[in-house]
Scaffold this motif. Structure first.
Motif, PDB file in Angstrom:
ATOM      1  N   UNK A 138       1.027  -1.287  -0.078  1.00 57.36           N
ATOM      2  CA  UNK A 138      -0.017  -0.068  -0.044  1.00 57.36           C
ATOM      3  C   UNK A 138       0.870   1.191   0.102  1.00 57.36           C
ATOM      4  N   UNK A 139       0.941   1.974  -1.083  1.00 62.69           N
ATOM      5  CA  UNK A 139       2.056   2.928  -1.297  1.00 62.69           C
ATOM      6  C   UNK A 139       1.441   4.307  -1.912  1.00 62.69           C
ATOM      7  N   UNK A 140       2.074   5.229  -1.592  1.00 63.22           N
ATOM      8  CA  UNK A 140       1.707   6.519  -1.998  1.00 63.22           C
ATOM      9  C   UNK A 140       1.673   6.394  -3.693  1.00 63.22           C
ATOM     10  N   UNK A 141       0.791   7.114  -4.190  1.00 61.99           N
ATOM     11  CA  UNK A 141       0.945   7.178  -5.779  1.00 61.99           C
ATOM     12  C   UNK A 141       1.842   8.171  -6.115  1.00 61.99           C
ATOM     13  N   UNK A 142       2.265   8.131  -7.294  1.00 55.74           N
ATOM     14  CA  UNK A 142       3.406   9.183  -7.919  1.00 55.74           C
ATOM     15  C   UNK A 142       3.059  10.511  -7.506  1.00 55.74           C
ATOM     16  N   UNK A 143       1.809  10.928  -7.473  1.00 54.39           N
ATOM     17  CA  UNK A 143       1.368  12.588  -7.465  1.00 54.39           C
ATOM     18  C   UNK A 143       0.789  12.637  -5.973  1.00 54.39           C
ATOM     19  N   UNK A 144       1.177  11.751  -5.086  1.00 57.03           N
ATOM     20  CA  UNK A 144       0.533  11.930  -3.682  1.00 57.03           C
ATOM     21  C   UNK A 144       1.340  13.061  -2.891  1.00 57.03           C
TER      22      UNK A 144
END
Length: 702
Positions: free
Chosen positions: A657-663
């Motif tokens: 569960x990771x930050x999206x590229x634009x998070x």
């Protein structure tokens, strides 16, 4: 609980040079020396791997109305031992804890008074603990502490992560600065609270985390705070020397003592690796073994509740708006008009019970269920609550039966509003009421100024109240989660029914204007050194206006960051704090909160830098599954972690569960991505963390 004593050896690393005594840690990394100055003042000095951690620092106490324990001492005798045991905590970050130290006990005699005092030092592989002991003797029975004069002399102008010294609250964001800068920026670090009392513009609180220019991490704290006032640190910023500063009682005295007795332990941890500070068990090891014979009823808890909707202002604690003030037993609630915002009503609580049962949670916490909330705060009011009388719209018996039918436990809430005498007056009846209705855990609160008037949250008297409540709860087999109480100092080893505390700036402040995005990268180095925190993570809707149009706060975190907190902010008590409807919008992310364990057999700190990032891997107790959490600070960061902690030869399904590229915590906090892959102990993961972001990973054995 069984304690396995591995070895007790008479070998010790101690040398005597005149009146100087030297002690080494079991691994030889630490070296401590004790000596008396020419005037008989006791001092100590601490090195780590040849680097000076604490310069020669004075020890002693100033007493009231009699000669002080500051100087005029001679060494009467010394005693030295080595201790090595392994013990099992009831719950914790690890299944077994090693307690290994070399000890030096120095008995001092004051020449003029013939009084005796023992200063006991324990040197562990991760740092030092020491305390003052006052043995039974004719020359010393009752005495009053005017101030403790323990010094911690720093070797330079270290970078510190600090909060203002305060007798009543720890609910501050941390400030990062040089020690020399504290005085100049103190006022900007001191934000309003419902009860607060500062004492100096260079005063700070423990646990204090620092880093030297040459990369040494140093932590100052205390352990086993029993029958004593909470210690703060006051900085002499000309000489870079911290001196202990105890919280006074209502009359200004710092402590009323009766020999035989002892102070809490003062602790100094140091390492060239920040992970070792997080991994140290000094605080727990300096507390007494468990005093509860049967601990089978003490169990980690994952819970939900109506709390967040009340904190944000969507709902209320109070039942009615009819009364300008209320008096218990006099105010007629039965004929009052409900305000229609009261969250703790039977129908609504049953909805939370249904949600908890559907998603596998253990318990539901309900606040605002009892009469008195219309008039509970700010009036120096003694008889605020009786802790047993529910509002007309909260059917205790019906809730109990409904929760039981769903396999859900209820958690009680006791807000004292700082009226400690009133709580003690009602405590037995309140705890029995809990047991009669199936409540095994209580969240207690101490919002506002302490009653009796003039006392403080962290004084000796009030600390004794917290301890009384904890021990009384154990008599009724009740677990305690104390909010606004003194910060923990490892007492959960002795009384493991203390399954959580607040005692710091928690998630609620995200609804009061927001926490600093890197706040959670500092708390494990500071507040959590003493014990677990009920941080109440798991917020998915960051825009508070969507819950309450009048509240313009923003939660300064990404969803991935909120998931990671269940691993990085260790606690056996974990809340999924957001509203059920917000979890229903993000069920794929909510799955991690459902899956993550709350009791662990192993913990590995993979990366750590205070204020910047923390990455932790933990193995769920009784399984071969691991969970990983990373929280990130103010800058985007690439993370590379090896999975060599996994069992060799086994395959695992990693759900990431990771930050999206634009998070970004501010501009795009709900942007996340979920991926799965098969991994082994030879795998390496490369992940990106956004500002105020992070990632969470479940590693399930195939």
């Amino acid at each position: 609980m069984k304690y396995l004593l591995l070895t007790i050896s008479i070998w010790f690393s101690l040398t005597s040079l005149g009146n100087a005594q030297e002690l080494k840690s079991p691994n030889k990394n630490f070296n401590m020396s004790f000596s008396l100055l020419d005037d008989g003042t006791p001092t100590y000095h601490l090195n780590y791997k040849g680097k000076e951690v604490i310069k020669q620092s004075k020890l002693g106490l100033e007493l009231k109305e009699e000669p002080s324990f500051l100087n005029d001492f001679s060494i009467l005798k010394t005693n030295n031992t080595t201790f090595n045991e392994t013990w099992k905590p009831v719950w914790g970050e690890v299944e077994n804890i090693r307690n290994n130290y070399n000890e030096l006990a120095v008995t001092l005699q004051q020449k003029e008074t013939n009084r005796k005092i023992i200063i006991r030092f324990r040197l562990f592989n991760t740092g030092l603990g020491f305390r003052y002991e006052f043995p039974e003797q004719d020359k010393l029975t009752y005495f009053t502490i005017k101030e403790e004069r323990t010094e911690f002399a720093m070797t330079g102008d270290h970078t510190a992560f600090w909060i203002p010294g305060d007798y009543d609250t720890q609910e501050y964001d941390y400030t990062k600065s040089k020690l020399s800068e504290i005085r100049g920026i103190f006022e900007s670090a001191y934000t309003p609270n419902t009860s607060q009392t500062q004492f100096s513009n260079t005063g700070v609180q423990t646990s204090l985390m620092m880093k030297s220019e040459d990369g040494l991490y140093i932590n100052l704290h205390e352990a086993a705070l029993i029958n004593y006032a909470c210690m703060h640190l006051n900085l002499d910023d000309k000489n870079m020397v911290f001196q202990s500063w105890l919280t006074p009682g209502a009359n200004g005295d710092k402590g009323h003592m009766q020999a035989p007795c002892a102070s809490p332990w003062r602790t100094v941890m140091a390492s060239d690796d920040a992970r070792e500070i997080l991994n140290s068990k000094i605080t727990l090891n300096l507390n007494e073994p468990c005093k509860i014979e049967d601990t089978s009823w003490i169990k980690p808890v994952k819970y939900v509740g109506v709390w967040w909707e009340m904190i944000t202002g969507k709902s209320s604690w109070s039942y009615t708006n009819d009364f300008p003030s209320v008096q218990l037993g006099v105010t007629d609630y039965k004929n009052a008009t409900p305000n229609k915002t009261h969250a703790a009503n039977t129908k609504h609580v049953k909805e939370y019970i249904d949600f908890a049962a559907k998603h596998g949670f253990d318990a539901v916490l309900v606040e605002g269920w009892n009469e008195g909330w219309e008039d509970w705060f700010g009036h120096s009011k003694d008889y605020v609550f009786d802790f047993v009388t529910p509002y007309p719209d909260f059917d205790v018996e019906a809730i109990h039966n409904y929760a039981k039918s769903k396999g859900i436990k209820m958690m009680m809430h006791h807000e004292t509003s700082g009226s400690t005498r009133n709580y003690e007056r009602h405590m037995d009846k309140a705890y029995q009421f809990m047991k009669d209705h199936g409540y095994d855990a209580v969240k207690s609160g101490y919002v506002g100024d302490i009653l009796p008037r003039g006392d403080y949250h962290y004084s000796q008297w009030t600390n004794n109240h917290y301890q009384y409540a904890l021990e009384k709860a154990a008599d009724y087999q009740i677990m305690v989660n104390a909010h606004e109480a003194v910060r923990p100092t490892g007492i959960s080893r002795t009384y493991p029914n203390l399954i959580g505390n607040e005692s710091a700036r928690g998630t609620e402040y995200q609804a009061f204007g927001g926490n600093a995005p890197n706040h959670v990268t500092i708390l494990p180095f500071t507040r959590l050194i003493g014990g677990p925190m009920d941080y109440t993570p798991g917020i998915f809707e960051m825009d508070i206006e969507k819950l309450n149009p009048d509240n313009h706060s923003h939660v300064n975190a990404t969803i991935a960051n909120q998931l990671a907190l269940y691993v990085t902010m260790y606690s056996p008590l974990q809340m999924a704090a957001d509203l059920p409807e917000n979890y229903n919008r993000f069920l794929d992310a909510f799955q991690f909160i459902k899956d993550v364990a709350i009791d662990w057999s192993k913990s590995k700190y993979l990366e750590a830098e205070p204020g910047d990032y923390i990455t932790v891997a933990r193995k769920a107790k009784g399984t071969n599954n691991w969970f990983v959490g990373n929280v990130n600070g103010l800058e985007k960061r690439n993370s590379k972690i090896k999975l060599d902690f996994l069992e060799k030869g086994k395959k695992y399904t990693a759900t990431i569960y990771a930050d999206a590229a634009d998070a970004d915590y501010k501009t795009n906090p709900q942007a996340y991505k979920i991926s799965t892959k098969t991994v082994t102990s030879k795998s390496t993961l490369k992940l990106k963390s956004a500002r105020g972001g992070g990632y969470a990973i479940s590693l399930i054995e195939k």
